[in-house]
Write an enzyme that holds these catalytic residues in place. Structure first.
Site, PDB file in Angstrom:
ATOM      1  N   THR A 252      -3.175 -19.173   3.366  1.00  0.00           N
ATOM      2  CA  THR A 252      -3.562 -19.138   2.161  1.00  0.00           C
ATOM      3  C   THR A 252      -3.310 -17.619   1.508  1.00  0.00           C
ATOM      4  OG1 THR A 252      -5.351 -20.486   2.479  1.00  0.00           O
ATOM      5  CG2 THR A 252      -5.371 -19.236   0.273  1.00  0.00           C
TER       6      THR A 252
ATOM      7  N   HIS B 110       1.038  -1.285   0.129  1.00  0.00           N
ATOM      8  CA  HIS B 110       0.091  -0.106  -0.115  1.00  0.00           C
ATOM      9  C   HIS B 110       0.826   1.206  -0.009  1.00  0.00           C
ATOM     10  CE1 HIS B 110       0.298   1.709   4.240  1.00  0.00           C
ATOM     11  NE2 HIS B 110       0.627   0.373   4.575  1.00  0.00           N
TER      12      HIS B 110
ATOM     13  N   CYS C 118       2.135   5.711  12.287  1.00  0.00           N
ATOM     14  CA  CYS C 118       2.187   4.729  13.228  1.00  0.00           C
ATOM     15  C   CYS C 118       2.265   5.152  14.604  1.00  0.00           C
ATOM     16  CB  CYS C 118       3.262   3.452  12.806  1.00  0.00           C
ATOM     17  SG  CYS C 118       3.096   2.828  11.343  1.00  0.00           S
TER      18      CYS C 118
END
Length: 382
Positions: A239, A201, A327
């Site tokens: 997955t 991203h 963050c």
């Protein structure tokens, strides 16, 4: 004016690129099967996944695609690398004090303090003391080094190529967090590092997907990330997010094409003009401007008033900027990056970060500078 003309927080996240959106939709429709299953359609999904792995390896200059492991992002990848280094090495870890929080926090959790050597940073420039790192390596005081490629707050570029070569010469494992570098700077050559981490991203792919590059065969064959199933050759269970991976690879291809077209050079000049304008008109002081930086990033100290008041008024005018790393934004914690550069707590409270994008124009930068001027006058008249 583009849809994102007033968005100046690309280091936090980037809007999804058109190529990434198209790749995600196409892969979601045509290859929604589990790549680990055994029937024909799953085999086609597996083939698509391996094509993406090869494309990413090519972009990073890696001859062995199997070195690439897909993850949920750079945070997972960085944690996995730090944990591996703590468990599989016996010597010290040299790490810079300006690393992203997901590296810094992982080091504090996984390593005993006496095993960590903090690479000195020059207070004014933000550059690392490479000679100190070189001395530690030559004296066999460290078994591994972690040094980010580009800083998420200041945009300062670090000598990862030189560090990787030095580590290789002395048999020291080297990791670089390239989350901010990839998509903005040339990705070729990153395969020379033992461990590389990245996040989709940050350059126009989707959130929740990233990658980890492992060392060449024989140097970390026992690496294991998330425990569980045998996906990613047993190195990271779960997955695979195939649509997300396809979108990430498509976004990187688009960004690399933009770099080859010379966009970054022009955008760097636009950023420099923006800084010159603010410095002359309202008295800002740019951080790390004396050395190489990402072309899109500007971090500076405002002349007066808490940064949140500036941010609020700029937001009311439609401009999106940051007080630092997303963050840690809003927590009131002092920035380790700013502290390493010699800023006291009061000046930290007047710092903002502006980070443009690939399509941010000189007019967009000029409009932001004008908005800063308006807010400056408004705050002075309170």
């Amino acid at each position: 004016m583009s849809e994102f003309a007033k968005y100046f927080d690309f280091n936090a996240t980037a809007p999804i690129a058109e190529a990434a959106r198209n790749a995600w939709l196409e892969t979601s429709v045509e290859h929604w099967h589990n790549p680990s299953s055994l029937y024909r359609e799953a085999g086609a999904a597996r083939m698509r996944l391996e094509e993406c792995r090869e494309s990413l390896a090519d972009a990073l200059g890696i001859e062995e695609p199997e070195r690439v492991v897909f993850t949920s992002g750079a945070t997972e990848a960085n944690n996995a690398v730090v944990r591996y280094l703590a468990d599989r090495t016996e010597g010290g870890l040299a790490v810079s004090p300006v690393e992203h929080p997901c590296v810094d926090a992982a080091v504090k959790r996984e390593f005993l303090p006496e095993r960590v050597l903090e690479i000195p940073v020059e207070p004014q420039t933000g550059a690392i003391d490479f000679s100190a790192l070189e001395t530690w390596i030559r004296l066999d005081e460290v078994a591994a080094v972690s040094l980010m490629a580009a800083n998420n707050e200041t945009g300062i570029l670090y000598p990862w190529r030189e560090a990787a070569a030095l580590c290789r010469e002395h048999g020291v494992l080297f990791h670089t967090d390239a989350a901010q570098w990839i998509g903005k700077m040339p990705a070729e050559g990153l395969g020379e590092c033992d461990f590389v981490t990245g996040s989709s991203h940050k350059f126009g792919g989707g959130k929740g997907v990233g990658f980890l590059v492992l060392p060449e065969e024989g140097k970390a064959d026992d690496f294991r990330g998330l425990a569980g199933g045998p996906q990613e050759d047993g190195r990271r269970a779960g997955t695979e997010n195939l649509p997300g991976v396809a979108a990430m690879v498509a976004a990187l291809s688009e960004r690399q094409d933009a770099r080859l077209a010379g966009i970054e050079s022009a955008r760097g000049s636009d950023r420099d003009c923006f800084e010159t304008t603010l410095s002359g008109e309202i008295g800002t002081v740019s951080l790390g401007a004396s050395g190489p930086r990402l072309w899109n990033t500007s971090m500076f100290v405002l002349p007066h008033t808490k940064n949140l008041k500036w941010l609020t008024r700029l937001s009311a005018r439609g401009f999106s900027i940051s007080t630092g790393s997303a963050c840690s934004a809003g927590r009131g914690n002092p920035s380790k990056v700013m502290a390493a550069m010699g800023l006291d707590f009061e000046r930290m409270g007047r710092v903002v970060r502006v980070s443009g994008g690939w399509d941010t124009t000189s007019d967009d930068w000029a409009a932001l500078a004008a908005a800063f001027g308006e807010v400056d006058a408004e705050l002075k008249n309170q």
